[in-house]
Motif scaffolding. Structure first.
Motif, PDB file in Angstrom:
ATOM      1  N   THR A  26       0.736  -1.277  -0.173  1.00 22.39           N
ATOM      2  CA  THR A  26      -0.222   0.068  -0.058  1.00 22.39           C
ATOM      3  C   THR A  26       0.674   1.231  -0.140  1.00 22.39           C
ATOM      4  OG1 THR A  26      -0.192   0.051   2.254  1.00 22.39           O
ATOM      5  CG2 THR A  26      -1.863  -1.174   1.217  1.00 22.39           C
ATOM      6  N   LEU A  27       0.401   2.130  -0.495  1.00 21.05           N
ATOM      7  CA  LEU A  27       1.050   3.496  -0.558  1.00 21.05           C
ATOM      8  C   LEU A  27       1.003   4.051   0.870  1.00 21.05           C
ATOM      9  CD1 LEU A  27       0.277   4.823  -4.137  1.00 21.05           C
ATOM     10  CD2 LEU A  27       2.120   3.919  -3.480  1.00 21.05           C
ATOM     11  N   SER A  28       2.143   4.503   1.362  1.00 18.86           N
ATOM     12  CA  SER A  28       2.231   5.211   2.466  1.00 18.86           C
ATOM     13  C   SER A  28       3.026   6.699   2.755  1.00 18.86           C
ATOM     14  CB  SER A  28       2.619   4.125   3.821  1.00 18.86           C
ATOM     15  OG  SER A  28       4.040   3.898   3.170  1.00 18.86           O
ATOM     16  N   GLN A  29       3.697   6.994   1.516  1.00 13.82           N
ATOM     17  CA  GLN A  29       4.278   8.239   1.485  1.00 13.82           C
ATOM     18  C   GLN A  29       4.397   8.678   0.086  1.00 13.82           C
ATOM     19  OE1 GLN A  29       8.028   7.267   3.365  1.00 13.82           O
ATOM     20  NE2 GLN A  29       9.071   6.614   1.739  1.00 13.82           N
ATOM     21  N   ALA A  30       4.733   9.907  -0.148  1.00  7.17           N
ATOM     22  CA  ALA A  30       4.878  10.450  -1.388  1.00  7.17           C
ATOM     23  C   ALA A  30       6.023  10.122  -2.084  1.00  7.17           C
ATOM     24  CB  ALA A  30       4.625  12.192  -1.428  1.00  7.17           C
ATOM     25  N   PRO A  31       6.325  10.100  -3.404  1.00  9.24           N
ATOM     26  CA  PRO A  31       7.774  10.046  -3.815  1.00  9.24           C
ATOM     27  C   PRO A  31       8.407  11.270  -3.828  1.00  9.24           C
ATOM     28  CG  PRO A  31       5.809  10.313  -5.683  1.00  9.24           C
ATOM     29  CD  PRO A  31       5.307  10.308  -4.272  1.00  9.24           C
ATOM     30  N   ARG A  32       9.829  11.192  -4.239  1.00  7.74           N
ATOM     31  CA  ARG A  32      10.256  12.424  -4.443  1.00  7.74           C
ATOM     32  C   ARG A  32       9.877  12.758  -6.077  1.00  7.74           C
ATOM     33  NH1 ARG A  32      16.754  10.887  -4.668  1.00  7.74           N
ATOM     34  NH2 ARG A  32      16.530  12.276  -6.254  1.00  7.74           N
ATOM     35  N   TRP A  33       9.630  14.140  -6.020  1.00 11.81           N
ATOM     36  CA  TRP A  33       8.823  14.746  -7.424  1.00 11.81           C
ATOM     37  C   TRP A  33       9.920  15.540  -8.181  1.00 11.81           C
ATOM     38  CZ3 TRP A  33       3.953  13.069  -7.787  1.00 11.81           C
ATOM     39  CH2 TRP A  33       3.281  12.926  -6.601  1.00 11.81           C
ATOM     40  N   CYS A  34       9.869  15.078  -9.404  1.00  9.44           N
ATOM     41  CA  CYS A  34      10.563  15.872 -10.426  1.00  9.44           C
ATOM     42  C   CYS A  34       9.673  16.434 -11.476  1.00  9.44           C
ATOM     43  CB  CYS A  34      11.722  15.141 -11.102  1.00  9.44           C
ATOM     44  SG  CYS A  34      12.828  16.044 -12.510  1.00  9.44           S
ATOM     45  N   SER A  35       9.540  17.709 -11.506  1.00  7.74           N
ATOM     46  CA  SER A  35       8.808  18.265 -12.755  1.00  7.74           C
ATOM     47  C   SER A  35       9.373  18.511 -13.847  1.00  7.74           C
ATOM     48  CB  SER A  35       8.339  19.817 -12.287  1.00  7.74           C
ATOM     49  OG  SER A  35       7.822  20.475 -13.537  1.00  7.74           O
ATOM     50  N   THR A  36       8.941  18.065 -15.067  1.00 11.49           N
ATOM     51  CA  THR A  36       9.827  18.226 -16.252  1.00 11.49           C
ATOM     52  C   THR A  36       8.959  19.083 -17.216  1.00 11.49           C
ATOM     53  OG1 THR A  36       8.719  16.310 -17.453  1.00 11.49           O
ATOM     54  CG2 THR A  36      10.660  15.740 -16.021  1.00 11.49           C
ATOM     55  N   ASP A  37       7.970  19.820 -16.752  1.00 11.73           N
ATOM     56  CA  ASP A  37       7.364  20.874 -17.427  1.00 11.73           C
ATOM     57  C   ASP A  37       8.258  21.677 -18.243  1.00 11.73           C
ATOM     58  OD1 ASP A  37       4.328  20.836 -16.462  1.00 11.73           O
ATOM     59  OD2 ASP A  37       5.660  20.509 -14.880  1.00 11.73           O
ATOM     60  N   LEU A  38       9.285  22.313 -17.780  1.00 13.53           N
ATOM     61  CA  LEU A  38      10.205  23.212 -18.488  1.00 13.53           C
ATOM     62  C   LEU A  38      11.049  22.343 -19.713  1.00 13.53           C
ATOM     63  CD1 LEU A  38      11.335  25.440 -15.589  1.00 13.53           C
ATOM     64  CD2 LEU A  38       9.688  25.969 -17.187  1.00 13.53           C
ATOM     65  N   ARG A  39      11.227  21.063 -19.386  1.00 13.01           N
ATOM     66  CA  ARG A  39      11.944  20.461 -20.716  1.00 13.01           C
ATOM     67  C   ARG A  39      11.181  19.578 -21.445  1.00 13.01           C
ATOM     68  NH1 ARG A  39      12.846  15.647 -22.693  1.00 13.01           N
ATOM     69  NH2 ARG A  39      12.819  14.834 -20.558  1.00 13.01           N
ATOM     70  N   ASP A  40      10.645  18.471 -21.060  1.00  7.32           N
ATOM     71  CA  ASP A  40       9.844  17.457 -21.726  1.00  7.32           C
ATOM     72  C   ASP A  40       8.381  17.997 -21.937  1.00  7.32           C
ATOM     73  OD1 ASP A  40       8.575  15.248 -22.624  1.00  7.32           O
ATOM     74  OD2 ASP A  40       8.917  13.770 -21.022  1.00  7.32           O
ATOM     75  N   GLY A  41       7.768  18.868 -20.948  1.00 10.37           N
ATOM     76  CA  GLY A  41       6.544  19.312 -21.458  1.00 10.37           C
ATOM     77  C   GLY A  41       6.788  20.732 -22.390  1.00 10.37           C
ATOM     78  N   ASN A  42       7.742  21.499 -22.302  1.00  8.31           N
ATOM     79  CA  ASN A  42       8.112  22.485 -23.264  1.00  8.31           C
ATOM     80  C   ASN A  42       8.188  21.937 -24.674  1.00  8.31           C
ATOM     81  OD1 ASN A  42       8.621  25.518 -23.731  1.00  8.31           O
ATOM     82  ND2 ASN A  42      10.706  24.817 -24.113  1.00  8.31           N
ATOM     83  N   GLN A  43       8.980  20.902 -24.923  1.00 16.95           N
ATOM     84  CA  GLN A  43       9.414  20.237 -26.223  1.00 16.95           C
ATOM     85  C   GLN A  43       8.217  20.087 -27.005  1.00 16.95           C
ATOM     86  OE1 GLN A  43      12.241  17.330 -25.273  1.00 16.95           O
ATOM     87  NE2 GLN A  43      10.830  15.800 -25.770  1.00 16.95           N
ATOM     88  N   ALA A  44       7.112  19.488 -26.192  1.00 15.80           N
ATOM     89  CA  ALA A  44       5.857  19.113 -26.752  1.00 15.80           C
ATOM     90  C   ALA A  44       5.017  20.208 -27.127  1.00 15.80           C
ATOM     91  CB  ALA A  44       5.022  18.309 -25.692  1.00 15.80           C
ATOM     92  N   LEU A  45       5.203  21.561 -26.973  1.00 15.05           N
ATOM     93  CA  LEU A  45       4.461  22.784 -27.266  1.00 15.05           C
ATOM     94  C   LEU A  45       4.295  23.011 -28.783  1.00 15.05           C
ATOM     95  CD1 LEU A  45       5.019  24.784 -24.089  1.00 15.05           C
ATOM     96  CD2 LEU A  45       3.118  23.045 -24.321  1.00 15.05           C
TER      97      LEU A  45
END
Length: 558
Positions: A26-45
């Motif tokens: 069962t999930l009991s804690q959050a993961p380490r988060w990494c936002s890729t909005d400025l790279r992966d997301g940006n290259q898809a715009l």
């Protein structure tokens, strides 16, 4: 479409895992988060973000609590390179935030990428090369040995640079692309070589990122692959298992959740699922899924509507109205049965404000993400009695009796059936005031009254205004309302009987107004009236008068 697609689209391989542990976890804690909005997301715009948009989004990601942010592909463009330099030189990166950059395993690209990071206090270098057989055989014409050698050369180049630039805290991230349809044994072999070359330590950690760059199977298969890999990894100390699911099959969030059950402790993705093709895993949905299970995600989305507006502006893409948690309509109920359940849930919650959140159809309290309750219930032709009643309660403090709810819902239904559209709150309020005698100027209004009690009950003397003319009335009864009704019936030749009466104050203050709800019967037919005044007695008398005004205007009975 083909009648038999099996020859054109053969099933993806499924890992044979005799025993698996992740289904029982069962999930009991959050993961380490990494936002890729400025790279992966940006290259898809269609139109990639400019410098000002990237900076605004970077600052907002920091405000949300992201500690790892993939900011660019520095070797891809001067825009990306310059942005990384500005972040470092202008000291825009907080001390607890790691910027991440990505590069293919090519010497010239690695060199350019590392140059962009010159002087950075902390940095994650994300190295990748294609490992899946489709890419090895079709795109690069490269065997397994050459693929491993390419990864090792890239890691060695980065390691040597890090050794000579020790003023920066370095982390290496390596991705075998695409992990989900790379042979499991080969993915393990190439990652093992990366570990041997990098030699992860407390000072130089390693992230092994196992991407589902293109979804090709169900989330449980991805979880099996993650568990198989983690259980056979020769070194786990100072090594973090990260996942980067895409959403080609519409199961990116599920892939991430099941991968976490299988041993992943870090997730890369984008806000609202932006990214190539169908997008990356949606970090907002994933985080709020945890939140609604009582797990703190470590990210702050309390200003979700403002975040949606910023991301829409920066990406040039709308967030769908039905998008989980973030869409304009996700907290909205039009259905009558849904509205009734939600309204009852809120009433129970108000009686027990410290109890766990238990509102039908609302797994998340809109207030937790900065949304008010105005949008929870909206009224159209599909709505029942509770919808309009809820809106009047929330916006005007009215607590309509059940029979009045039923009566008014029919009026609302008639109005929405005519237009075929949603009825806004202002129009609902106007319809209510018109229907129950609250329009100004009213046909009849109470000017003054006096009463006295005797052995035979109560005598009422009242003065009402009708079109500018004052009329005096007198009646007898057991109380004020019955005496006023007696006076009205005698003066106007009516035969109204009181069926039901309710009243309450509007608000908590001692000077709050009072509202009275009255239902009268005339033969087999009935009419409702409402009165509002600073005095509760006058409110009840005005409700009687409002019903009378409707009767005299030939609006009675309805």
């Amino acid at each position: 479409m083909l009648a038999d697609p099996s020859r054109k689209y053969p099933r993806a391989d499924v890992l044979s895992l005799a025993e698996r542990n992740w289904p029982a976890n069962t999930l009991s804690q959050a993961p380490r988060w990494c936002s890729t909005d400025l790279r992966d997301g940006n290259q898809a715009l269609v139109n990639p973000m400019n410098r000002e948009q990237k900076m605004r989004l970077f600052e907002r990601l920091v405000q949300c609590g992201f500690k790892e942010i993939e900011v660019a592909f520095p070797a891809a463009s001067n825009t990306d390179f310059t942005f990384v330099r500005e972040l470092i030189e202008q000291k825009h990166v907080p001390e607890d935030v790691w910027i991440q950059v990505i590069t293919q395993s090519r010497p010239d690209l690695i060199e350019r990428t590392l140059a962009a990071l010159q002087g950075a206090p902390r940095a994650i270098v994300h190295l990748y090369n294609a490992t899946a057989p489709l890419f090895r055989e079709l795109v690069f014409r490269q065997d397994k040995a050459a693929t491993i050698a390419l990864a090792v050369r890239g890691v060695t180049q980065i390691r040597d640079h890090c050794d000579t630039h020790s003023h920066t805290d370095w982390v290496l991230e390596y991705s075998p692309e695409t992990f989900c349809f790379t042979e499991p044994e080969f993915a393990l072999a190439i990652c093992t070589e990366v570990i041997e070359t990098w030699q992860p330590s407390d000072a130089r950690p390693l992230i092994l990122n196992l991407p589902a760059t293109v979804e090709v199977n169900t989330p449980n298969v991805y979880a099996d692959q993650i568990e198989w890999f983690v259980s056979r990894l020769p070194v786990t100390e100072h090594v973090t298992i990260s996942v980067h699911p895409h959403n080609d099959r519409g199961t990116g969030v599920a892939c991430a959740e099941l991968a976490m059950l299988a041993g992943a402790t870090r997730v890369e993705g984008c806000l609202f699922g932006n990214g190539e093709r169908t997008g990356n895993v949606d970090l907002v949905t994933l985080a709020l899924n945890l939140y609604t299970q009582g797990i703190s995600p470590g990210l702050d989305f309390s200003g979700l509507r403002e975040l949606v507006a910023l991301v829409e502006e920066c990406n040039g893409l709308p967030v769908h109205p039905r998008h989980p948690y973030a869409g304009e309509l996700v907290f909205t109920a039009f259905s009558g049965s849904h509205q009734d359940a939600i309204r009852k849930g809120f009433a129970e919650q108000a009686r027990h404000p410290d109890a766990p959140w238990r509102i039908p159809y609302l797994p998340l309290d809109p207030a937790d993400v900065g949304c008010d309750y105005q949008a929870v219930i909206r009224v159209n032709s599909q709505s029942g009695k509770s919808g309009a009643a809820w809106l009047l309660e929330q916006n005007h403090g009215l607590q309509l009796p059940r029979r009045l709810q039923q009566h008014f819902s029919r009026r609302v239904q008639e109005a929405t059936d005519i237009t075929g559209k949603e009825l806004p709150v202002a129009e609902i309020w106007a319809l209510f005031r018109q229907e129950y005698g609250l329009t100004e100027p009213a046909r009849l209004t109470l000017v003054d009254y006096a009463s006295e009690s005797g052995d035979n009950g109560l005598t009422l003397r009242a003065k009402i205004n009708t079109n500018g003319e004052h009329i005096s009335l007198q009646g007898h009864g057991n109380g004020l309302l019955s005496a006023m009704m007696d006076a009205i019936n005698h003066h106007y030749g009516l035969s109204l009987d009181i069926v039901d009466y309710h009243e309450h104050t509007l608000g908590q203050a001692s000077r709050s107004k009072a509202v009275a709800y009255l239902e009268c019967r005339h033969g087999e037919l009935s009419r409702h009236g409402v009165g509002i005044d600073t005095d509760s007695a006058r409110a009840g008398l005005q409700a009687v008068i409002n019903i009378t005004g409707a009767a005299l205007a030939d609006q009675f009975p309805r």
